[in-house]
Design an enzyme around this catalytic site. Structure first.
Site, short mmCIF file in Angstrom:
data_model
loop_
_atom_site.label_atom_id
_atom_site.label_comp_id
_atom_site.label_asym_id
_atom_site.label_seq_id
_atom_site.Cartn_x
_atom_site.Cartn_y
_atom_site.Cartn_z
N ASP A 1 9.38 31.06 23.55
CA ASP A 1 8.53 29.92 22.97
C ASP A 1 9.31 28.91 21.93
OD1 ASP A 1 8.49 31.86 21.26
OD2 ASP A 1 6.09 31.94 21.17
N HIS A 2 10.14 29.58 21.07
CA HIS A 2 10.97 29.14 20.02
C HIS A 2 11.97 28.30 20.40
CE1 HIS A 2 8.34 31.74 17.73
NE2 HIS A 2 8.97 31.53 16.63
N ASP B 1 7.51 38.59 14.79
CA ASP B 1 7.10 37.36 14.42
C ASP B 1 5.84 37.55 13.26
OD1 ASP B 1 7.49 34.14 15.45
OD2 ASP B 1 5.47 34.68 14.34
N ARG C 1 2.96 26.26 7.96
CA ARG C 1 4.15 26.42 7.09
C ARG C 1 4.48 24.90 6.50
NH1 ARG C 1 6.83 31.91 9.21
NH2 ARG C 1 4.94 33.40 8.06
N SER D 1 8.89 33.72 7.42
CA SER D 1 9.20 34.25 8.76
C SER D 1 9.73 35.67 8.76
CB SER D 1 10.36 33.59 9.26
OG SER D 1 11.15 34.13 10.05
N ARG E 1 12.08 36.76 10.16
CA ARG E 1 13.37 36.78 10.80
C ARG E 1 14.32 37.88 10.16
NH1 ARG E 1 13.91 30.47 9.14
NH2 ARG E 1 11.89 30.65 10.36
C1 MIC Z 1 8.16 31.06 11.90
O1 MIC Z 1 7.01 30.46 12.18
O2 MIC Z 1 8.78 31.06 10.69
C2 MIC Z 1 9.03 31.83 12.99
C3 MIC Z 1 9.96 30.86 13.59
O3 MIC Z 1 7.95 31.88 14.00
C4 MIC Z 1 9.29 33.14 12.44
C5 MIC Z 1 10.09 33.92 13.47
C6 MIC Z 1 11.50 33.56 13.46
O4 MIC Z 1 12.02 33.23 12.48
O5 MIC Z 1 11.88 33.71 14.25
C7 MIC Z 1 8.01 34.05 12.01
O6 MIC Z 1 7.16 33.44 11.72
O7 MIC Z 1 8.43 35.34 11.94
FE1 SF4 Z 2 6.14 29.43 16.70
FE2 SF4 Z 2 6.03 30.55 14.26
FE3 SF4 Z 2 5.44 27.92 14.50
FE4 SF4 Z 2 3.93 29.90 15.37
S1 SF4 Z 2 4.33 29.46 13.13
S2 SF4 Z 2 4.33 28.03 16.49
S3 SF4 Z 2 5.37 31.26 16.16
S4 SF4 Z 2 7.50 28.80 14.96
#
Ligand code: MIC
Ligand code: SF4
Length: 642
Positions: free
Chosen positions: A67-68, A122, A382, A539, A541
């Site tokens: 999905d990313h 995630d 975010r 995140s 990550r």
């Molecule tokens: C996000 O919302 O920051 C992400 C992208 O979903 C991350 C995961 C990632 O960095 O791949 C998260 O929330 O953990």
């Molecule tokens: Fe995707 Fe992270 Fe955004 Fe949720 S917050 S939609 S998991 S990138």
């Protein structure tokens, strides 16, 4: 003897406890029933899982979502998808193809079960709390361990009851509730807590609304958030054709909490998180009249049928303001199908919205970056500086109601409200984009793994040295997020290739960081990161630890470190120190040579070490469990397995 009354959190944790004693203030290990990964963190999780040499997944259900990274400019994303699909088939994982939807929305719809545990690579995995799961976000390697049947470790949580009373007014929704909670508790200082929602107001919220609240609970920095499982939950599961997955779950009469916070839903007004933090809360009223350039609706926080249908009801018969760009990304194919069937999709198209793929997309800065200095209203979770892809943009986080009303007016506008969307009696279920359900848990022995050229092996850490000689490679301030450390957006496609991705560590703060680290390493010096409060927010990550490890970072010295990132640092053998006296932060500058004599001994014993900087001795501390101590001494989790 009568059993002690328990709250919901204690009940679920007690049923899953495999190590430790929750009565003691220490670490506990819990059994993980379900795991989820998404593609951006998943490739690394599965590379690590492969290197553990386990023939198939051992937990109840493992799902791999894509999905990313679905923009697919160049071969990298598509190669990642093929790799993930082949891993899923081989090891008995369910694979959700790109286009099926966003992991958290899909998991809630199709798999989340009250009373179970879910671990996801995630940070918004706590979305599952909306359906009564203890759902926790973690680094990929922790998911790999859970898939291999291992326990997951958390500090014994403190549980705060968020007692909801009353009922939300028209034009106010779940997003405003979590913004209210964020207004009170902020984005730092909540490490180790679980927020448990309770009280008569709970019954007034449908499951998607509860999930919005637990989803964005991630921004508080808590371990997770959870709702009870009640008639509303049962109705939701039955409508998904999953009545059998229901279990009731409520706090016992007389259950106690470490703290209680009351929220009268009827008193909440429309709120927004102002730039550049989800904890920077203002009222929409106070922003009234401010021009808006872009409105983005969707993301895992607000992309359910309830949310987008509400937006369609507000936009019906109107056209968005001519100078506002509006994008809509639904959470899942099920949501899109429902909107198509009830005419909402046609309303949105007629109103001039850009209909985007049901994926993370704009939320992670993969596309739809706003113009220079633009004001962008978004329903995601975010608004860190630059995360949208435009550093000068001002991103405000709002509810779908406020987003829709503002899209029409072209300025910040609270919605007068619209009819409540009734919870559907029957969701149209179509699981055709979930592959390998027939081999789930079993896998296909001997199946080949497809590995494109962008998929590089995972580097391993080295044993911790006895005495450390290093340099402060960077000094950063408070609330540094993992988006600062390891940017996503345009850099996202390097997630499966650590040497390539490592070139961008700290790119938004100091683009020279990579070269500085290599130069120090060439001189035989370790790299150290010095930071302020709440280092590593956001995140999950693990690249924010893995890539620094690859560049020779051996320790982080901060005023405080957030939960997921701290765990990731330990998993990759980086020592997470905090200052004993936060004022000492002022005594170190970037480029300063730093010695930590006896660092290994400190980790082996009480965790207290002395840094020597410019002739001054500075005391730092790391509080480690025995398990964590072992990981750091070995050079990280992977190294510890050998
Ligand atoms: C996000 O919302 O920051 C992400 C992208 O979903 C991350 C995961 C990632 O960095 O791949 C998260 O929330 O953990
Ligand atoms: Fe995707 Fe992270 Fe955004 Fe949720 S917050 S939609 S998991 S990138």
């Amino acid at each position: 003897m009568k059993a002690m009354p328990q709250n919901v959190t204690q009940k679920i944790l007690a049923r899953h406890l495999v190590e430790g004693d929750p009565a003691k203030d220490a670490e506990i290990g819990i059994r993980i029933d379900q795991t989820l990964t998404q593609d951006a963190t998943g490739t690394m999780a599965y590379l690590q899982f492969e290197s553990m040499g386990v023939p198939r997944v051992r937990n109840e259900l493992a799902v791999s979502y894509v999905d990313h990274n679905t923009v697919q400019i160049g071969f990298e994303n598509a190669d990642d998808h093929d790799f993930l699909a082949s891993v899923a088939r081989k090891y008995g994982i369910v694979y959700s193809k790109a286009g099926n939807g966003i992991c958290h929305q899909l998991h809630l719809e199709r798999f989340g079960k009250p009373g179970t545990t879910l671990l996801g690579s995630d940070s918004h995995t706590p979305t599952g709390g909306g359906i009564g799961q203890i759902a926790i976000g973690a680094g990929g390697i922790d998911i790999a361990v859970a898939m291999a049947g291992g326990a997951f470790h958390i500090p014994t949580p403190k549980v705060r009851a968020i007692v909801l009373t009353g009922r939300l007014r028209r034009g106010v929704s779940a997003k405003d509730v979590i913004l209210k909670v964020l207004e009170r508790f902020g984005t730092k200082g909540n490490v180790g807590w679980i927020f448990e929602y309770t009280g008569p107001g709970v019954a007034t919220l449908d499951v998607p609304s509860r999930a919005t609240i637990t989803n964005m609970g991630a921004e508080l920095g808590v371990t997770t958030s959870v709702f009870p499982s009640d008639v509303v939950t049962r109705q939701f599961l039955a409508a998904q054709g999953r009545a059998r997955d229901f279990t009731p779950l409520a706090a016992d009469r007389g259950a106690t909490y470490d703290d209680v916070f009351r929220v009268d839903l009827s008193k909440i007004e429309p709120l927004a998180a102002a730039p550049h933090s989800p904890g920077n809360i203002v009222t929409v009223r106070s922003m009234k009249g401010t021009r808006v350039n872009q409105v983005m609706i969707g993301s895992c926080t607000n992309s359910s049928y309830r949310d987008i249908r509400t937006v369609a009801q507000i936009l019906k018969g109107h056209h968005v303001a001519p100078d506002v760009e509006v994008g809509i990304a639904c959470g899942s194919r099920q949501v899109v199908n429902m909107l198509a069937a009830d005419g909402s999709l046609a309303i949105l198209i007629k109103a001039g919205c850009r209909i985007l793929e049901n994926a993370c997309g704009f939320c992670i800065g993969a596309h739809m970056s706003p113009a220079t200095d633009a004001v962008s209203l978004r329903t995601n979770n975010r608004n860190f500086e630059g995360r949208s892809g435009t550093k000068s943009a001002k991103v405000y986080l709002v509810s779908p109601e406020t987003a829709a009303a503002s899209a029409l007016a072209g300025t910040f506008t609270a919605s007068a409200g619209t009819r409540a969307v009734p919870a559907p009696r029957r969701f149209p279920v179509d699981d055709a984009m979930f592959l390998y359900r027939d081999t789930a848990g079993k896998g296909v022995r001997g199946a080949r793994i497809v590995r494109g050229p962008n998929i590089a092996p995972v580097p391993k850490g080295e044993q911790l040295v006895a005495d450390l000689k290093g340099v402060c490679a960077i000094k950063v301030g408070d609330k540094i997020t993992t988006d600062h450390i390891m940017p996503a957006g345009a850099r996202l496609k390097f997630r499966s290739n650590v040497p390539a991705y490592a070139k961008f560590v700290f790119e938004p703060c100091d683009p020279g960081f990579h070269d500085t680290c290599l130069a120090n390493r060439a001189k035989g010096l370790a790299n150290l990161i010095v930071a302020g409060e709440s280092y590593g927010q956001g995140s999950s990550r693990e690249h924010a630890a893995l890539c620094p490890m690859y560049l020779g970072v051996k320790a982080v010295i901060a005023k405080s470190i957030e939960r997921i990132h701290r765990a990731n640092l330990i998993n990759f053998g980086i020592v997470p120190f905090v200052f004993e006296d936060p004022a000492d932060y002022g005594c170190i500058a970037a480029g300063d040579p730093i010695a930590i004599p006896g660092i290994r001994r400190a980790v082996e014993t009480d965790g207290v070490a002395t840094l020597v900087v410019r002739g001054k001795a500075i005391r730092v501390r790391t509080s480690l469990s025995d398990r964590e101590r072992h990981l750091i001494l070995c050079g990280g989790l992977l190294a510890s397995l050998k």
